[in-house]
Design a protein around this motif. Structure first.
Motif, PDB file in Angstrom:
ATOM      1  N   ASP A  35       5.781  10.695   3.519  1.00 35.20           N
ATOM      2  CA  ASP A  35       4.667  11.512   3.096  1.00 35.20           C
ATOM      3  C   ASP A  35       5.101  12.213   1.816  1.00 35.20           C
ATOM      4  N   PHE A  36       4.219  12.329   0.882  1.00 31.71           N
ATOM      5  CA  PHE A  36       4.606  12.920  -0.389  1.00 31.71           C
ATOM      6  C   PHE A  36       3.385  13.556  -1.034  1.00 31.71           C
ATOM      7  N   THR A  37       3.520  14.805  -1.466  1.00 27.27           N
ATOM      8  CA  THR A  37       2.422  15.501  -2.118  1.00 27.27           C
ATOM      9  C   THR A  37       2.588  15.433  -3.627  1.00 27.27           C
ATOM     10  N   VAL A  38       1.681  14.743  -4.263  1.00 25.73           N
ATOM     11  CA  VAL A  38       1.789  14.530  -5.704  1.00 25.73           C
ATOM     12  C   VAL A  38       1.229  15.724  -6.464  1.00 25.73           C
ATOM     13  N   PHE A  96      -4.815   6.327 -14.283  1.00 28.33           N
ATOM     14  CA  PHE A  96      -4.375   6.699 -12.968  1.00 28.33           C
ATOM     15  C   PHE A  96      -5.433   7.412 -12.183  1.00 28.33           C
ATOM     16  N   LEU A 118      -1.821   6.195  -4.530  1.00 28.09           N
ATOM     17  CA  LEU A 118      -0.411   5.840  -4.414  1.00 28.09           C
ATOM     18  C   LEU A 118      -0.103   5.293  -3.042  1.00 28.09           C
ATOM     19  N   ASP A 119       0.973   4.576  -3.001  1.00 25.43           N
ATOM     20  CA  ASP A 119       1.414   3.994  -1.741  1.00 25.43           C
ATOM     21  C   ASP A 119       2.918   4.223  -1.617  1.00 25.43           C
ATOM     22  N   THR A 120       3.275   5.374  -1.105  1.00 24.14           N
ATOM     23  CA  THR A 120       4.688   5.672  -0.945  1.00 24.14           C
ATOM     24  C   THR A 120       5.128   5.157   0.410  1.00 24.14           C
ATOM     25  N   SER A 121       5.756   4.021   0.378  1.00 24.25           N
ATOM     26  CA  SER A 121       6.195   3.296   1.575  1.00 24.25           C
ATOM     27  C   SER A 121       5.738   3.924   2.878  1.00 24.25           C
ATOM     28  N   VAL A 133      -6.572   5.667  -9.017  1.00 19.08           N
ATOM     29  CA  VAL A 133      -5.599   4.843  -8.326  1.00 19.08           C
ATOM     30  C   VAL A 133      -4.960   5.666  -7.211  1.00 19.08           C
TER      31      VAL A 133
END
Lengths: 142, 142
Positions: free
Chosen positions: B122-125, B111, B116-119, B114
Motif C-alpha cells: 500500500d502506498f500513498t502518493v 499522468f 498506479l499499480d504498486t505490486s 493513470v
DNA sequence: CTTACTGCAAAGGATTTGCAGACTA
DNA sequence: TAGTCTGCAAATCCTTTGCAGTAAG
C-alpha cells in the motif's frame, strides 16, 4: 545465490572481463533494488572478504556498463548520491517513501499505453524516467 | 519583463523578504525553464549589474523556497548539477534531448488519468517526477 | 532591539582523473 | 606483447556550514 557460475555466463558482449568488473556485475545483477557505488563496494567486500579495492574502479566499471545501456543511473529526490540498477531487459519504476526512503517497485510501467503530448515540438522519445513519491504503509500513519 | 513591481507583489507569505531572496524569486518566476543555482546567480548579475553576491546565499534562498513547496529541485540524467523551477500552481514535465540538452515542455501531465499499480504494498502518493528522454527535431536527423 | 539572513572562506561528499604499474586478450 | 584496466592519491565540482557582521520587522 547458488548459481554464481551461471550469472557470469551471462557476461555482456563487448566488455572486457576483469575480476573487478565481474564483482560489480554480480552484485548488480543479484540486487533487488538500485544501489549506490559505495553500497556496491561494501557488498563486494562482504562477499569476497577484505579485499583491496578502489572505489574509483567501481565508478569506472559502472560508467562502462552505463554506456552500453546495461545499467541505469539515477539520483532520487532529496538524495545527493546516485544509484545504479541493472536493466534486466526491461525497465522498472519505484515509489519512494519520503520518510523512510524505502523503494516500492511498481508492478508495471504506467506509461505503456500512454501517448505523450509535447506542446507543438516534434520529439522522438527513446526512454523515460518516473519516480513516485509519497508514504509507505508503515510511515503514512505518522 | 515590464511589470516587475507586480511580480514582487506576488511575494509568498511566510517568507521573510530580503533583497537577495527577491532577486532569486524574480529570476525563477520569470524563467521559462528550470535553472541551476549558478545560472540563477548569473542572471541576477546580468540584471543588477556587477553585484557582490555569495553563491551560498542563492542555495540558501532556494532551500527556503523548496521547503515551502514553491520550487522543485531536480537532477536530470547525465547532469551533476541540480536545477530549480518555480511551481506556478501546477507542475510540469519536460522531454529532454539527449544530444543538445534542450528541454521541451509537455503540454499536459500524461499522468493525470493513470492509476498506479504498486505490486502488493500500500502506498500513498503525494507527488511524482517524470522525465522523458530522446531527441528533439533538430538533433534527430543525426 | 532581537532574530534571522548574508558574505566569506573553509569544509564536505560524491565523483573524476593523471600516472605508473598490473593484467587481459 | 599491445592496449586496457586498476590502485592510489590528488583534484574537481557542486553544495553546505561555521562564524561574525548586517539587515529586517
Amino acid at each position: 545465490m547458488e548459481n554464481i557460475e551461471n550469472i557470469l555466463d551471462m557476461w555482456p558482449e563487448g566488455i572486457k572481463k576483469t575480476k573487478q568488473r565481474e564483482d560489480v556485475f554480480r552484485v548488480l545483477v543479484e540486487a533487488k533494488e538500485p544501489l549506490s557505488a559505495i553500497e556496491i563496494y561494501n557488498r563486494i567486500q562482504q562477499q569476497n572478504g577484505q579485499i583491496n579495492y578502489a572505489i574509483s574502479t567501481i565508478y569506472r566499471s559502472l560508467a562502462v556498463f552505463e554506456e552500453k545501456g546495461l545499467v541505469e543511473k539515477s539520483t532520487l529526490m532529496g538524495e545527493d548520491t546516485a544509484v545504479y540498477e541493472w536493466q534486466h531487459g526491461k525497465h522498472k519504476h519505484y515509489a519512494i517513501c519520503l520518510k523512510c526512503h524505502k523503494l516500492v517497485p511498481l508492478a508495471k510501467c504506467p506509461f505503456e499505453h500512454v501517448k505523450l503530448d509535447t506542446s507543438d515540438e516534434d520529439f522522438t522519445v527513446t526512454s523515460h524516467k518516473l519516480e513516485i513519491y509519497g508514504y509507505c504503509n508503515k510511515c503514512k500513519e505518522e
